[in-house]
Design an enzyme around this catalytic site. Structure first.
Site, PDB file in Angstrom:
ATOM      1  N   MET A  40      25.899  70.022  22.269  1.00 40.03           N
ATOM      2  CA  MET A  40      24.913  70.915  22.892  1.00 40.03           C
ATOM      3  C   MET A  40      24.545  72.028  21.911  1.00 40.03           C
ATOM      4  O   MET A  40      25.429  72.605  21.287  1.00 40.03           O
ATOM      5  CB  MET A  40      25.529  71.530  24.148  1.00 40.03           C
ATOM      6  CG  MET A  40      24.839  72.773  24.686  1.00 40.03           C
ATOM      7  SD  MET A  40      25.826  73.598  25.968  1.00 40.03           S
ATOM      8  CE  MET A  40      25.409  72.641  27.396  1.00 40.03           C
ATOM      9  N   ASP A  42      20.793  74.867  21.592  1.00 42.59           N
ATOM     10  CA  ASP A  42      19.946  75.828  22.324  1.00 42.59           C
ATOM     11  C   ASP A  42      19.729  75.562  23.823  1.00 42.59           C
ATOM     12  O   ASP A  42      19.459  74.427  24.221  1.00 42.59           O
ATOM     13  CB  ASP A  42      18.525  75.854  21.756  1.00 42.59           C
ATOM     14  CG  ASP A  42      18.456  75.910  20.267  1.00 42.59           C
ATOM     15  OD1 ASP A  42      19.502  76.006  19.618  1.00 42.59           O
ATOM     16  OD2 ASP A  42      17.329  75.852  19.743  1.00 42.59           O
ATOM     17  N   GLN A  58      19.499  71.524  24.321  1.00 42.46           N
ATOM     18  CA  GLN A  58      19.450  70.591  23.210  1.00 42.46           C
ATOM     19  C   GLN A  58      20.743  69.783  23.244  1.00 42.46           C
ATOM     20  O   GLN A  58      21.842  70.343  23.279  1.00 42.46           O
ATOM     21  CB  GLN A  58      19.323  71.362  21.890  1.00 42.46           C
ATOM     22  CG  GLN A  58      17.961  71.991  21.692  1.00 42.46           C
ATOM     23  CD  GLN A  58      16.920  70.966  21.301  1.00 42.46           C
ATOM     24  OE1 GLN A  58      16.812  70.594  20.148  1.00 42.46           O
ATOM     25  NE2 GLN A  58      16.125  70.509  22.264  1.00 42.46           N
ATOM     26  N   TRP A  66      25.400  67.390  15.848  1.00 46.38           N
ATOM     27  CA  TRP A  66      23.955  67.414  16.033  1.00 46.38           C
ATOM     28  C   TRP A  66      23.375  66.060  15.647  1.00 46.38           C
ATOM     29  O   TRP A  66      23.830  65.432  14.692  1.00 46.38           O
ATOM     30  CB  TRP A  66      23.361  68.539  15.175  1.00 46.38           C
ATOM     31  CG  TRP A  66      21.930  68.832  15.500  1.00 46.38           C
ATOM     32  CD1 TRP A  66      21.476  69.625  16.507  1.00 46.38           C
ATOM     33  CD2 TRP A  66      20.773  68.327  14.822  1.00 46.38           C
ATOM     34  NE1 TRP A  66      20.102  69.643  16.509  1.00 46.38           N
ATOM     35  CE2 TRP A  66      19.641  68.852  15.483  1.00 46.38           C
ATOM     36  CE3 TRP A  66      20.571  67.473  13.743  1.00 46.38           C
ATOM     37  CZ2 TRP A  66      18.342  68.568  15.088  1.00 46.38           C
ATOM     38  CZ3 TRP A  66      19.274  67.182  13.339  1.00 46.38           C
ATOM     39  CH2 TRP A  66      18.167  67.733  14.013  1.00 46.38           C
ATOM     40  N   PHE A 101      12.786  68.650  20.346  1.00 44.23           N
ATOM     41  CA  PHE A 101      13.367  69.931  19.968  1.00 44.23           C
ATOM     42  C   PHE A 101      13.120  70.976  21.064  1.00 44.23           C
ATOM     43  O   PHE A 101      12.487  70.718  22.078  1.00 44.23           O
ATOM     44  CB  PHE A 101      12.777  70.392  18.624  1.00 44.23           C
ATOM     45  CG  PHE A 101      13.485  69.817  17.416  1.00 44.23           C
ATOM     46  CD1 PHE A 101      14.298  68.690  17.527  1.00 44.23           C
ATOM     47  CD2 PHE A 101      13.339  70.403  16.162  1.00 44.23           C
ATOM     48  CE1 PHE A 101      14.954  68.171  16.409  1.00 44.23           C
ATOM     49  CE2 PHE A 101      13.992  69.888  15.048  1.00 44.23           C
ATOM     50  CZ  PHE A 101      14.795  68.772  15.163  1.00 44.23           C
ATOM     51  N   SER A 102      13.573  72.199  20.780  1.00 48.53           N
ATOM     52  CA  SER A 102      13.594  73.241  21.806  1.00 48.53           C
ATOM     53  C   SER A 102      12.228  73.578  22.390  1.00 48.53           C
ATOM     54  O   SER A 102      11.201  73.439  21.732  1.00 48.53           O
ATOM     55  CB  SER A 102      14.211  74.512  21.230  1.00 48.53           C
ATOM     56  OG  SER A 102      15.601  74.332  21.152  1.00 48.53           O
TER      57      SER A 102
HETATM   58  C1  FRU Z   1      17.566  76.462  16.855  1.00 52.63           C
HETATM   59  C2  FRU Z   1      16.936  75.141  16.487  1.00 52.63           C
HETATM   60  C3  FRU Z   1      15.472  75.102  16.921  1.00 52.63           C
HETATM   61  C4  FRU Z   1      15.211  73.643  17.071  1.00 52.63           C
HETATM   62  C5  FRU Z   1      16.516  73.132  17.599  1.00 52.63           C
HETATM   63  C6  FRU Z   1      16.862  71.760  17.178  1.00 52.63           C
HETATM   64  O1  FRU Z   1      18.935  76.440  16.987  1.00 52.63           O
HETATM   65  O2  FRU Z   1      17.058  74.913  15.101  1.00 52.63           O
HETATM   66  O3  FRU Z   1      14.606  75.772  16.063  1.00 52.63           O
HETATM   67  O4  FRU Z   1      14.145  73.390  17.933  1.00 52.63           O
HETATM   68  O5  FRU Z   1      17.515  74.045  17.167  1.00 52.63           O
HETATM   69  O6  FRU Z   1      17.996  71.298  17.841  1.00 52.63           O
END
Ligand code: FRU
Length: 488
Positions: A40, A42, A58, A66, A101-102
């Protein structure tokens, strides 16, 4: 559509395979939002929809590191009891094949819209040669989402001094007759900035301006911007990557903080004052806020840090959210305090009054690895005093919060906290006669709220299970006017 459903199914299956094995893990947080299994980062799409709080995050469901980003999903009526819901989003289309992504969520005509960044690596290079676009998924029930056929809704990066690759993390809100979106960006020579868009329909977006841009030591990229109104001011929260340490500030790999100012909705320009941090500990990133049905501004953040050691990874999961924090303002600063709903977690109470602490003292019943502690310290003549948490006298493990009256500084020291990264973090707090503390400890976390949210320090720590001691210390006697501790 079918591919999308298949991808969600694969992700769900991966999580189900892993989730029972991580459930009872010693460092698994008990009252924070954590992934059912896997990774996990953001918070995303934090919102209040049809009477419930929804929080997405995320998520990499296939492993504890990740990877291709999905959106995990939980909801709650009270921000205390969270219910896991099916994974809401998975990469499935050409424009988001390497990650959803976020982004954020907003309700329109009873439907829930998720606005996110579609990420595609070009040539496999992760820092350049990537294509980021903004896309939308919509739901009638707040659980099952469909990506719009018209995606991406923003594909072209505007002309001007705007980097062609890093263009992400849309946060959408409504102001008068328009929807607005703020996006994370950077200039061509690596200065962080935030972009403003607007739309009547939520679907067709028009670029308005570079809303704000860093000057000086302000990071090479602003991630996860969030703009909201509070007490008649506009607040821009964002996470600048790569600010250089200055005194006791900016010692984490990346920072999160805010600017208070005024957004001119005609020109799209934000006039703002100084940058302030939102948390002065080790593990706090990418905060996102929402407004609920009571008009409260509430924030959660990822309670970890990029590139930090995460000892739970060897057990199949990683990452956590902070407790939800109520955001208020006073004298040009933001204050963040635990939402009052968390009081529901309180179980057995241990209470002490007017206790004098000299040298090192422990108090009857005050120990644990999952508790809330509130105390008011009458500082008297002490110049150095504090609290040790998660202490194991036999192994020497301890996490130390130490106040220094002369300098007005507080230090959080996790050098002896156990496994995981060490280090200290320091900040200034008001220390006149008294000091107010509210501390939340969960199996592998500490969140310290000083003087009702004047400063907050959050940290992940990984002590052994026997490290449950709490000790107070002072060089000259201090008095704990009151102390309450609840097991949670
Ligand atoms: C921030 C980030 C965002 C991106 C996401 C990817 O922590 O780098 O900018 O959208 O995480 O997981």
């Amino acid at each position: 559509m079918e591919i999308f459903q298949d991808r969600i199914k694969d992700a769900e299956e991966a999580v189900s395979r892993l989730k029972d094995s991580v459930k009872e893990h010693q460092w698994r947080l008990r009252y924070h939002v954590v992934p059912p299994a896997g990774w996990m980062n953001d918070p995303n799409g934090f919102c209040f929809y049809k009477g419930e709080y929804h929080l997405f995050y995320q998520h990499h469901p296939f492993g504890p590191e990740w990877g291709p980003m999905h959106w995990g999903h939980v909801k709650s009526k009270d921000m205390v009891n969270w219910e896991y819901l099916p994974i809401a989003m998975a990469p499935s289309e050409d424009y988001d094949k390497d990650g959803c992504f976020s982004g954020s969520a907003i309700e329109k005509d009873g439907k829930l819209y998720l606005i996110y960044t579609g990420n595609v690596w070009i040539d496999g290079k992760e820092d350049e040669d990537l294509k980021q676009v903004q896309a939308i998924a919509v739901s009638e029930d707040g659980i099952h989402f469909k990506k719009l056929a018209g995606n991406p809704v923003i594909e072209k990066i505007p002309e001007g001094d705007i980097n062609k690759y890093h263009f992400r993390d849309p946060k959408v809100w409504k102001h008068e007759d328009f929807y607005y979106m703020v996006l994370g960006s950077k200039t061509n020579n690596n200065t962080g900035q935030a972009l403003l868009y607007r739309s009547k329909s939520l679907l067709d977006w028009e670029f308005v301006s570079v809303m704000a841009k860093g000057e000086g030591n302000f990071g090479f990229m602003w991630e996860c911007p969030d703009l909201f109104e509070l007490d008649g001011k506009d607040v821009l929260v964002m996470s600048p990557q790569g600010m250089k340490p200055e005194g006791n500030k900016y010692h984490n790999l990346h920072q999160s903080g805010y600017l208070i100012g005024e957004l001119n909705y005609q020109t799209g320009e934000l006039q703002y004052g100084d940058f302030h941090m939102l948390d002065h500990g080790f593990d706090f990133y990418a905060p996102q806020t929402m407004i609920d049905d009571k008009g409260r501004r509430i924030m959660v953040a990822w309670m970890d840090m990029w590139e930090s050691v995460m000892p739970t990874q060897t057990s199949g999961y990683a990452g956590a959210m902070t407790i939800p924090r109520l955001v208020t303002s006073s004298n040009g600063r933001l204050y963040t305090t635990p939402v009052p709903e968390l009081q529901q977690l309180r179980k057995t109470l241990v209470e002490h009054q007017h206790v004098t602490v000299a040298e090192e003292t422990w108090l009857d019943g005050v120990h644990g690895d999952c508790f809330e502690l509130i105390t008011r310290i009458d500082i008297r003549n002490a110049s150095s005093f504090g609290i040790k948490l998660r202490v194991n006298k036999e192994t020497g493990q301890e996490t130390v919060l130490q106040f220094d009256k002369q300098s007005g500084k507080v230090t959080l020291d996790r050098n002896k906290s156990g496994t995981g990264a060490g280090g200290t973090r320091e900040t200034e707090v008001t220390m006149h006669k008294n000091l107010d503390l509210q501390i939340f400890v969960d199996k592998s976390s500490v969140e310290v709220f000083i003087n009702r949210g004047e400063k907050v320090m959050s940290a992940r720590i990984y002590p052994d299970e026997q490290a449950t001691g709490v000790f107070f210390f002072a060089d000259e006697p201090v008095k704990l006017t009151e102390l309450k501790k609840w097991d949670l």
